[in-house]
Design a protein around this motif. Structure first.
Motif, PDB file in Angstrom:
ATOM      1  N   ASP A 178       1.099  -0.961   0.293  1.00 15.45           N
ATOM      2  CA  ASP A 178      -0.184   0.493   0.597  1.00 15.45           C
ATOM      3  C   ASP A 178       1.078   1.343  -0.055  1.00 15.45           C
ATOM      4  O   ASP A 178       0.533   1.910   1.142  1.00 15.45           O
ATOM      5  CB  ASP A 178      -1.220   0.366   1.326  1.00 15.45           C
ATOM      6  N   GLU A 179       1.270   1.665  -1.248  1.00 14.95           N
ATOM      7  CA  GLU A 179       2.639   2.299  -1.093  1.00 14.95           C
ATOM      8  C   GLU A 179       2.073   3.740  -0.864  1.00 14.95           C
ATOM      9  O   GLU A 179       2.308   4.676  -0.321  1.00 14.95           O
ATOM     10  CB  GLU A 179       3.276   3.171  -2.809  1.00 14.95           C
ATOM     11  N   LYS A 180       0.456   4.365  -1.433  1.00 12.97           N
ATOM     12  CA  LYS A 180       0.080   5.951  -1.611  1.00 12.97           C
ATOM     13  C   LYS A 180      -0.889   5.744   0.040  1.00 12.97           C
ATOM     14  O   LYS A 180      -1.352   6.896   0.168  1.00 12.97           O
ATOM     15  CB  LYS A 180      -0.956   5.851  -2.669  1.00 12.97           C
ATOM     16  N   GLU A 181      -0.433   5.116   1.379  1.00  7.71           N
ATOM     17  CA  GLU A 181      -1.709   4.736   2.235  1.00  7.71           C
ATOM     18  C   GLU A 181      -3.179   5.161   2.168  1.00  7.71           C
ATOM     19  O   GLU A 181      -3.668   6.141   2.078  1.00  7.71           O
ATOM     20  CB  GLU A 181      -1.203   6.260   3.000  1.00  7.71           C
ATOM     21  N   GLN A 182      -3.416   4.381   1.042  1.00  3.04           N
ATOM     22  CA  GLN A 182      -4.608   4.077   0.498  1.00  3.04           C
ATOM     23  C   GLN A 182      -5.936   3.191   1.483  1.00  3.04           C
ATOM     24  O   GLN A 182      -7.165   2.404   2.169  1.00  3.04           O
ATOM     25  CB  GLN A 182      -5.109   3.652  -1.031  1.00  3.04           C
ATOM     26  N   GLY A 183      -4.972   1.966   2.202  1.00  2.20           N
ATOM     27  CA  GLY A 183      -5.177   1.074   3.309  1.00  2.20           C
ATOM     28  C   GLY A 183      -4.453   1.174   4.282  1.00  2.20           C
ATOM     29  O   GLY A 183      -4.469   1.504   5.420  1.00  2.20           O
ATOM     30  N   ARG A 184      -3.707  -0.075   4.303  1.00  4.33           N
ATOM     31  CA  ARG A 184      -3.038  -0.707   5.404  1.00  4.33           C
ATOM     32  C   ARG A 184      -1.767   0.317   5.560  1.00  4.33           C
ATOM     33  O   ARG A 184      -1.311   0.200   7.043  1.00  4.33           O
ATOM     34  CB  ARG A 184      -2.332  -2.127   5.372  1.00  4.33           C
ATOM     35  N   ARG A 185      -1.363   1.053   4.758  1.00  7.42           N
ATOM     36  CA  ARG A 185      -0.001   1.491   4.772  1.00  7.42           C
ATOM     37  C   ARG A 185      -0.162   2.565   6.435  1.00  7.42           C
ATOM     38  O   ARG A 185       0.372   3.341   6.829  1.00  7.42           O
ATOM     39  CB  ARG A 185       0.558   2.033   3.851  1.00  7.42           C
ATOM     40  N   ALA A 186      -1.353   3.249   6.185  1.00  6.46           N
ATOM     41  CA  ALA A 186      -1.861   4.162   7.272  1.00  6.46           C
ATOM     42  C   ALA A 186      -1.932   3.674   9.068  1.00  6.46           C
ATOM     43  O   ALA A 186      -1.816   3.909  10.207  1.00  6.46           O
ATOM     44  CB  ALA A 186      -3.958   4.737   7.369  1.00  6.46           C
ATOM     45  N   LEU A 187      -1.615   1.556   9.399  1.00  7.27           N
ATOM     46  CA  LEU A 187      -1.478   1.538  10.859  1.00  7.27           C
ATOM     47  C   LEU A 187      -0.314   2.868  11.100  1.00  7.27           C
ATOM     48  O   LEU A 187      -0.019   2.019  12.525  1.00  7.27           O
ATOM     49  CB  LEU A 187      -1.090  -0.422  10.179  1.00  7.27           C
ATOM     50  N   LEU A 188       0.359   2.663  10.130  1.00  6.92           N
ATOM     51  CA  LEU A 188       2.259   3.281  10.343  1.00  6.92           C
ATOM     52  C   LEU A 188       2.177   4.332  10.732  1.00  6.92           C
ATOM     53  O   LEU A 188       2.412   4.973  11.874  1.00  6.92           O
ATOM     54  CB  LEU A 188       2.884   3.207   9.193  1.00  6.92           C
TER      55      LEU A 188
END
Length: 375
Positions: A235-245
């Motif tokens: 999820d490079e552009k933070e559309q989903g799972r990357r938001a967990l970071l």
């Protein structure tokens, strides 16, 4: 021996190298990514004074000329003015798209240099050589670049992936203990959001990591980078799972805004208290149990990081102002608050449309003043 962590992004994939002595190998490792035998090195006065000669010599050994672009240290440099200054100096060097920018410093330098590279002549390659623990495990990996504005942190920026990341553990020997603790916040974050086994390892090894034990530190950094690389590839552009970071960051950024983005509260310290608040807020909402929330707070506090509002300079805070800052957060959508909350240790999730009134009530219970009430 260095550890290699690949970030799988197709034709924009790159490696993160973690280990000792990488700075001395920088010229050889960077050489494949440049064509004219020179690189603009964006660094701050502190890092350049301590380690600039090592990097310059390593680059020269590979026939690469270092063109220093030295900026003042501190979050205030990550601004429109700082971006304009760096961009102008890159233009004065007459860099072209065959050249590269090397970001040599902590998160501020990485964000600023990366964003300048993203917009310079519509994009020029860059390499990250992070010199703080926080930058090695978080901000140097994943391609997020940005500057701050008076309205909030990291609100103007671009996704621009580096070509290579060199995380040399030896540069951490000169890092102040407070900065080590701030970086540790981003390490324990990975355990809290998605790897309970790693979290439990950190509970047992926090002292070794902070003491810069080579084996413990290498494992902590490499595992953190592995987790981030996996999430970024998905999820490079933070559309989903990357938001967990962003676990802890909604609370943390609000506190940074109130304390002025300065030395009173470092970013990692804000994330530390923010994660503890996120777990206690999750427990208050009935999403997680109180034992997990307390255990998370204890593990964060064991590193010397703050876990309560009363631990933060500037306390007591106005709850309404903190919620106002949260409304400006990048994750907010149509005025609705987004938080990263937790079901358990190692099990975080994205919670959208969180009730602002519930957040306000929680902050008051945590020691903030009701909105509009004078301390």
């Amino acid at each position: 021996m260095s550890r290699i962590v690949p970030v799988g992004l197709g034709d924009r994939a790159y490696d993160v190298l973690v280990g000792e002595g990488l700075l001395e190998q920088a010229g050889r490792l960077i050489a494949p990514f440049q064509k004219r035998g020179r690189t603009a090195v964006v660094s701050d006065e502190t890092v350049w004074g301590m380690h600039g000669a090592r990097l310059t010599a390593a680059l020269a050994a590979a026939g690469i000329e270092a063109l220093p672009v030295i900026v003042p240290p501190g979050e205030q440099t990550k601004s429109f003015e700082g971006l304009a200054d760096v961009s102008d100096r890159l233009l004065a060097m007459e860099l072209d798209r065959g050249d590269i920018v090397t970001a040599f410093g902590g998160g501020v330098v990485g964000d600023l240099a990366g964003f300048a590279a993203a917009i310079y002549k519509r994009g020029i390659d860059f390499v990250q050589i992070p010199t703080t623990l926080l930058a090695q495990v978080d901000s140097s990996v994943g391609g997020k670049t940005a500057i701050d504005t008076p309205r909030g942190k990291n609100l103007v920026g671009a996704f621009h992936q580096p070509r290579l990341v060199l995380a040399d553990q030896t540069v951490l020997s000169t890092l102040p203990d407070r900065e080590m603790r701030a970086g540790y916040a981003e390490i324990i974050k990975y355990g809290l959001l998605g790897d309970r086994v790693f979290f439990e390892w950190l509970e047992m090894n926090v002292a070794a990591v902070l003491a810069r034990d080579p084996e413990a530190l290498a494992h902590a950094v490499a595992r953190s980078v592995e987790m981030k690389a996996e999430i970024v590839a998905e999820d490079e552009k933070e559309q989903g799972r990357r938001a967990l970071l962003n676990l802890g960051h909604t609370f943390g950024h609000a506190l940074e805004s109130e304390t002025g983005y300065g030395d009173a509260l470092l970013h990692g310290e804000a994330v530390g208290v923010g994660m503890a608040l996120a777990f206690r807020f999750s427990a208050r909402l009935g999403l997680a149990n109180g034992q997990d929330a307390e255990r998370a707070s204890r593990a964060i506090a064991a590193s010397g990081l703050p876990t309560r509002l009363r631990d933060v300079p500037g306390h007591p805070f106005d709850a309404g102002r903190l919620v106002m800052h949260m409304g400006q957060d990048k994750k907010a959508e149509a005025g609705r608050l987004t938080f990263i909350l937790a079901r358990a240790l190692g099990d975080a999730f994205v919670a959208k449309d969180v009730d602002a009134a519930a957040v306000l009530e929680f902050l008051v219970a945590e020691g903030a003043h009701p909105s509009g009430e004078k301390p």
